[in-house]
Design an enzyme around this catalytic site. Structure first.
Site, short mmCIF file in Angstrom:
data_model
loop_
_atom_site.label_atom_id
_atom_site.label_comp_id
_atom_site.label_asym_id
_atom_site.label_seq_id
_atom_site.Cartn_x
_atom_site.Cartn_y
_atom_site.Cartn_z
N LYS A 127 4.12 32.57 3.87
CA LYS A 127 4.69 33.90 3.67
C LYS A 127 3.88 34.72 2.66
O LYS A 127 3.38 34.18 1.68
CB LYS A 127 6.14 33.77 3.17
CG LYS A 127 7.02 32.89 4.04
CD LYS A 127 8.42 32.74 3.48
CE LYS A 127 9.19 31.66 4.21
NZ LYS A 127 8.76 30.30 3.83
N TYR A 131 6.32 29.78 -3.60
CA TYR A 131 6.92 28.50 -3.99
C TYR A 131 6.04 27.75 -4.98
O TYR A 131 6.49 26.78 -5.60
CB TYR A 131 7.16 27.62 -2.76
CG TYR A 131 8.09 28.20 -1.73
CD1 TYR A 131 8.90 29.30 -2.00
CD2 TYR A 131 8.16 27.64 -0.45
CE1 TYR A 131 9.74 29.83 -1.04
CE2 TYR A 131 9.01 28.16 0.52
CZ TYR A 131 9.79 29.26 0.22
OH TYR A 131 10.63 29.77 1.17
#
Length: 337
Positions: free
Chosen positions: A101, A72
């Site tokens: 993640k 992100y």
């Protein structure tokens, strides 16, 4: 107990006790013995300069579950927000549930990927660490996150399988339990889960998938329930301007409970015993998303009818050129192993 007394007690008991409304921080058990808060703040596609304020506002407003990812490219701002609220005594680190993640270009470098996220997030550990997609990509390609071949297709790393990646996560939690409390997967189909579980030593604690009435993915939800794998739903409202807000079934349930369609769409997942991620950087929406309600059998039937009427609609599917086992997205290279 005397039947008359039982009836008296039942009549005198407030409805809030007999039928408690779900809370944003309702603790849902994981197979590790830990729990995950029902509602989390999603940080995907939150623009630079907005994420820090959003996370601070959310935590000040009661959110305790924050979902992040290295891909992100905003974990640095999330980290600044975490540092801010902890330094001001709003929360302690142990009050929060932080997910990050492992991105696709780090499948051969799980420990490095984890440490990068920890450094950016300014936290000594994450509560849950997921493989972002079961798609290894070239760690030495022409882009650190999205490497491509000359023909424009994704530069897939065929030297490693998603099962190998899972094994490296198992090693992470075994050698660095102080840095990662639980491991799991994201965007896994039943097909890929079956291949993973056949060789796994540790069962994933969670599978984070796109999930909403237009994409219930019931076969994955049921499989994960059978195997003790928790489901976290992302994109619960569909897309920006989603037709879900105008769907007759959703509107009917919203009117019945005198709430907004978004409240219904978020609460849908709690009825399925899943946690759910609500993404926003707008303070008023962050606050509004905290409201959750209990849905009854009729409500769920109305929501289940949405997909049956309109067919499955998936909003998030990167152009990997890989068949990850979703029935609505056939075609591509099979990397299931």
């Amino acid at each position: 107990m005397n039947p008359a007394l039982s009836k008296f007690i039942l009549k005198a008991t407030p409805d809030s006790i007999l039928n408690p409304q779900p809370d944003m921080n309702t603790a849902i058990p994981l197979n590790t013995g830990a729990t995950i808060p029902a509602l989390g703040l999603g940080t995907w596609q939150s623009a630079p300069g907005e994420v820090k304020k959003a996370v601070i506002h959310a935590i000040e407003g009661g959110y305790r579950h924050i979902d992040c990812a290295y891909c992100y490219q905003n974990e640095d701002e999330v980290g600044e927000a975490l540092q801010d609220v902890i330094s001001r005594g709003i929360v302690k680190r142990e009050d929060l549930f932080i997910t990050s993640k492992l991105w696709c270009t780090f499948h051969t470098r799980a420990e490095e990927g984890l440490q990068k996220s920890l450094d950016l997030l300014k936290t000594p550990y994450v509560d849950l660490y997921l493989t972002h997609w079961p798609v290894p990509m070239n760690p030495n390609g022409n882009h650190p996150l999205f490497p491509k071949l000359e023909d424009g297709s994704r530069d897939i790393d065929h030297s490693i399988t998603h099962v190998d990646t899972w094994k490296s996560l198992e090693k992470l939690i075994q050698t660095h339990p102080e840095k990662v409390k639980a491991i799991g997967v994201a965007n896994y189909s039943v097909k890929y889960l079956e291949k993973l579980l056949a060789k796994a030593t540790i069962t994933p604690a969670a599978n984070q998938i796109e999930n909403h009435p237009l994409l219930p993915q019931q076969e994955i939800v049921d499989f994960c329930k059978e195997k003790g794998i928790h489901i976290t739903a992302y994109s619960p409202l569909g897309s920006t301007g989603s037709p879900l807000f105008k769907d007759e079934g959703v509107i009917a349930v919203a009117k019945k409970h005198d709430v907004a369609p978004a409240t219904v769409l978020l609460s849908y997942h709690l009825a399925r015993n899943s946690s759910v991620l609500a993404k926003s950087v707008t303070p008023s929406r962050i606050d509004e998303n905290r409201k959750l309600i209990s849905l009854d059998k009729e409500d769920i039937e109305n929501l289940e009818a949405v997909q049956k009427k309109n067919g499955p609609t998936r909003y998030v599917y990167p152009p990997f050129g890989v068949d990850v086992g979703f029935a609505d997205k056939p075609g591509g290279i099979d990397l299931s192993g």
